[in-house]
Design a protein around this motif. Sequence first.
Motif, short mmCIF file in Angstrom:
data_model
loop_
_atom_site.label_atom_id
_atom_site.label_comp_id
_atom_site.label_asym_id
_atom_site.label_seq_id
_atom_site.Cartn_x
_atom_site.Cartn_y
_atom_site.Cartn_z
N ASP A 57 0.84 -1.19 0.00
CA ASP A 57 0.00 0.00 0.00
C ASP A 57 0.88 1.24 0.00
O ASP A 57 2.12 1.15 -0.11
CB ASP A 57 -0.96 -0.01 1.19
CG ASP A 57 -0.23 -0.02 2.54
OD1 ASP A 57 0.98 0.31 2.57
OD2 ASP A 57 -0.87 -0.35 3.55
N ALA A 58 0.26 2.42 0.15
CA ALA A 58 1.01 3.68 0.08
C ALA A 58 2.04 3.81 1.18
O ALA A 58 3.03 4.55 1.05
CB ALA A 58 0.03 4.85 0.13
N ASN A 59 1.86 3.08 2.26
CA ASN A 59 2.80 3.14 3.38
C ASN A 59 3.86 2.05 3.33
O ASN A 59 4.69 1.95 4.24
CB ASN A 59 2.03 3.05 4.70
CG ASN A 59 1.06 4.19 4.89
OD1 ASN A 59 1.41 5.34 4.60
ND2 ASN A 59 -0.14 3.90 5.37
N ALA B 91 3.24 -1.22 3.38
CA ALA B 91 2.82 -2.43 4.06
C ALA B 91 2.29 -3.44 3.04
O ALA B 91 1.65 -3.08 2.05
CB ALA B 91 1.73 -2.11 5.08
#
Length: 252
Positions: free
Chosen positions: A168-170, A172
């Motif tokens: 995801d964007a982070n 993860a």
Amino acid sequence: QASLGIRFEPSSQLSLGADLWHVKIEDAFGQITEDQVFANPAQYASSFGTKRDTGTGVVYLAFIADNKNLGNEFYTGLDFDVTGRAKFDFGDLTSNLNLTYMIREAKQLEIDGPYYSAIGNHAELGYVTFRWQGRWTNTLKTGNWAHTVGVNMKSGYRDAETEVEVLDANGAVTGTEVIRVNVKEYLTMDVQTQWTPRKDMAFTVGVLNLFDTTPPLAISGGGLNRGQQFGFDDRYYDSRGRTLYANFSYKF
């Protein structure tokens, strides 16, 4: 095997050639994979054996990875070569192009099994056969000097299917996905200069991959792509990038 060649030389400055070749191999040697054997134990009964553990005396069922006659193979290709020569006031220029174009590849992995091709396709056979590849070399000779520029060419191909993590964007991990990358064609340029002050002596300096071209992205596990070399197939590309070299030779 068979081959058919033709050469056309309209003048001493130009030579063009083409060779069509074909190779057939019957009952080619190879090894059946462990997955194939365990999926069809009755068909490959001869690939099973036993192994006694010398320490415990326990007898284990063993997979025998021996060579077998696996089927037929067919290969057909076309080799081109073009050589041009020209004389100028400042020197003699020779240009040569050698190119191989693969027309057909068909290979069985087991007796009476289906045929597979690795032309532009890294999948069932575990390697790649480039649809076309070649080298274009240009050499200018002036006096005791020879300056050469070479261009190396390889076509692109489809990489093998590979399971990758989805982030995801982070950053993860949210899951996995099977993807298949289209590996781009690859062109590099080499340059070299040679000085021959005498017939028995030569000094050479050059640069491989002059523009420091990065190998095209390939994420499958082909070749030795492990650890730090992951990201390209080192069977076909050089990771060193721009490389300088020098050489001195003396004949006696």
